[in-house]
Structures are given as C-alpha cells and as structure tokens.
Motif scaffolding. Structure first.
Motif, PDB file in Angstrom:
ATOM      1  N   SER A 254       0.851  -1.231  -0.049  1.00  0.00           N
ATOM      2  CA  SER A 254      -0.029   0.102  -0.026  1.00  0.00           C
ATOM      3  C   SER A 254       0.784   1.191  -0.105  1.00  0.00           C
ATOM      4  O   SER A 254       2.182   1.169   0.058  1.00  0.00           O
TER       5      SER A 254
ATOM      6  N   ILE B 260      -3.002   0.123  -4.018  1.00  0.00           N
ATOM      7  CA  ILE B 260      -2.465  -1.055  -3.557  1.00  0.00           C
ATOM      8  C   ILE B 260      -1.867  -1.704  -4.927  1.00  0.00           C
ATOM      9  O   ILE B 260      -2.326  -1.993  -5.781  1.00  0.00           O
TER      10      ILE B 260
ATOM     11  N   GLY C  98      -7.912   1.467  -2.980  1.00  0.00           N
ATOM     12  CA  GLY C  98      -8.256   1.296  -1.475  1.00  0.00           C
ATOM     13  C   GLY C  98      -9.082   2.681  -1.065  1.00  0.00           C
ATOM     14  O   GLY C  98      -9.250   3.442  -1.741  1.00  0.00           O
TER      15      GLY C  98
ATOM     16  N   SER D 116      -1.538   4.601   4.313  1.00  0.00           N
ATOM     17  CA  SER D 116      -1.267   3.380   4.646  1.00  0.00           C
ATOM     18  C   SER D 116      -0.092   2.963   5.044  1.00  0.00           C
ATOM     19  O   SER D 116       1.037   3.210   4.287  1.00  0.00           O
TER      20      SER D 116
ATOM     21  N   ILE E 158      -0.289  -3.545   5.580  1.00  0.00           N
ATOM     22  CA  ILE E 158      -0.832  -4.485   4.735  1.00  0.00           C
ATOM     23  C   ILE E 158      -0.833  -6.029   5.059  1.00  0.00           C
ATOM     24  O   ILE E 158       0.517  -6.062   5.089  1.00  0.00           O
TER      25      ILE E 158
ATOM     26  N   LEU F 136      -5.900  -4.003   5.162  1.00  0.00           N
ATOM     27  CA  LEU F 136      -4.867  -2.649   5.327  1.00  0.00           C
ATOM     28  C   LEU F 136      -5.493  -1.569   6.057  1.00  0.00           C
ATOM     29  O   LEU F 136      -6.599  -1.332   6.168  1.00  0.00           O
TER      30      LEU F 136
ATOM     31  N   THR G 200      -4.969   2.599   7.089  1.00  0.00           N
ATOM     32  CA  THR G 200      -4.679   4.160   6.594  1.00  0.00           C
ATOM     33  C   THR G 200      -4.749   5.183   7.449  1.00  0.00           C
ATOM     34  O   THR G 200      -5.284   6.112   7.799  1.00  0.00           O
TER      35      THR G 200
END
Length: 193
Positions: free
Chosen positions: A50, A57, A80, A85, A88, A99, A101
C-alpha cells in the motif's frame, strides 16, 4: 522487496546474489513495511504494498519460474479507501487482505480498516469501523497494523491515541469480519503509560 519511498518504486533484491533484480514503478510513497504475499487467482504469487501518498495498492508478480511474464512487474493496481497506509497483511489460511490508513487526514478513514477478498479483488473492499468498535471516547484513535493470530482466524488491530489518552486493541473474526467476542471481551485497554 523493499520500498524506495520518495522515488515511488519498489526495489527487488536477489538475496542470494545480493544484486538488484528489478526496480518496479508503483504508487506514491510505498511504505517500506513487509507488504503482503498471496497467490493471485489470475497472476499466481504476488507481493502487495500500500502507499502513504495515494489510495492504491500495487500487486507485483513474484514467480519468475512459473509466471515469467508477470515477474517483477505490477500485475494489478487496486484502489483502497485512501492514502496514508502503513501496513497490509494476509495469512495463508485466510481469503482476506487487510490494510490500515493510519495517516490519512480524514478521521473516518484513519479510524477504520479496508478488507479485500483475495478470490474477488475486483469487488472492492469492505470497511471495518475498528476505532468505533474500540469504544474509546478521546484521542485520535488511529487504526494501525493489522496482525493475524497464528491460526489465521483472528486479526488484531492497534488503536492509537496520544500518550495521555486511552488506546486499545480490537480483535476481528476473520471469517465474519465482525468484532470478536470471547475471553478477552470486545477490546483490551492498555494500562496507563
């Protein structure tokens, strides 16, 4: 595989020969975490990363022996829920890719996690309200670093707040994507730091 952050590239290093095997163009500011490995339904073994700087991604083919046309190339780019991010994760016994953020400026995004189904990546992602599940009242409540248990049936998230604010760990059932209820309750609070 390692991220070359400001160049928006991932470097592939041959660990036996200690030589650069490839430089792969990816999204904006890939995170240098370990990424996620899984078998893509179409492209075979891939490594995913990410990005801090955008919502993408990048999935990079990793099998030069059986899938030479995809090796060390971005085979698919997923969208995403936003940039920022850090981590992951996948597990060999799971059909999910999680994932965070964490550094997204939108609290709704930084306080949640996105989950993709590996067998249907094109279907998009499900958003899990991790910080809401933590039940914290104060603080930034940034959700970070999904980690599977050894069995691959639970995913643990840290919910970070400031030094003087309460933080928590939230456990998700990997099969149902619901808050896990069990011996630990709905959340585990860190003691005062």
């Amino acid at each position: 595989m390692t991220a070359a952050n400001n160049s928006n590239k991932v470097a592939v290093i041959d660990s036996k020969d200690r030589k650069l095997a490839a430089l792969v163009d990816v999204g904006k500011i890939p995170h240098p975490g370990r990424g996620a490995n899984f078998v893509h339904p179409e492209f075979g073994p891939v490594w995913a990363t990410s990005h801090l700087g955008d919502e993408t991604i990048s999935l990079i083919g990793t099998d030069p022996d059986k899938h030479p046309d995809q090796a060390w190339k971005v085979v698919e780019t997923l969208k995403g829920q936003g940039g920022g991010s850090l981590f992951i994760k996948t597990h060999p016994k799971s059909n999910h890719m999680y994932l965070d953020t964490t550094f997204n400026p939108d609290a709704k995004i930084s306080q949640s996690a996105a989950v993709f189904r590996i067998d249907d990546l094109g279907a998009g992602y499900t958003v899990l309200p991790i910080a809401e599940w933590a039940g914290l009242t104060d603080g930034a409540k940034r959700v970070v670093q999904p980690e599977y248990n050894e069995a691959g049936d639970e995913v643990w998230f840290s919910v970070w707040s400031g030094q003087d604010e309460q933080s928590a760990i939230v456990v998700v059932d990997d099969k149902t994507l619901k808050l896990k209820k069990g011996d630990q309750g709905q959340k585990i609070d860190y003691p005062d730091r």
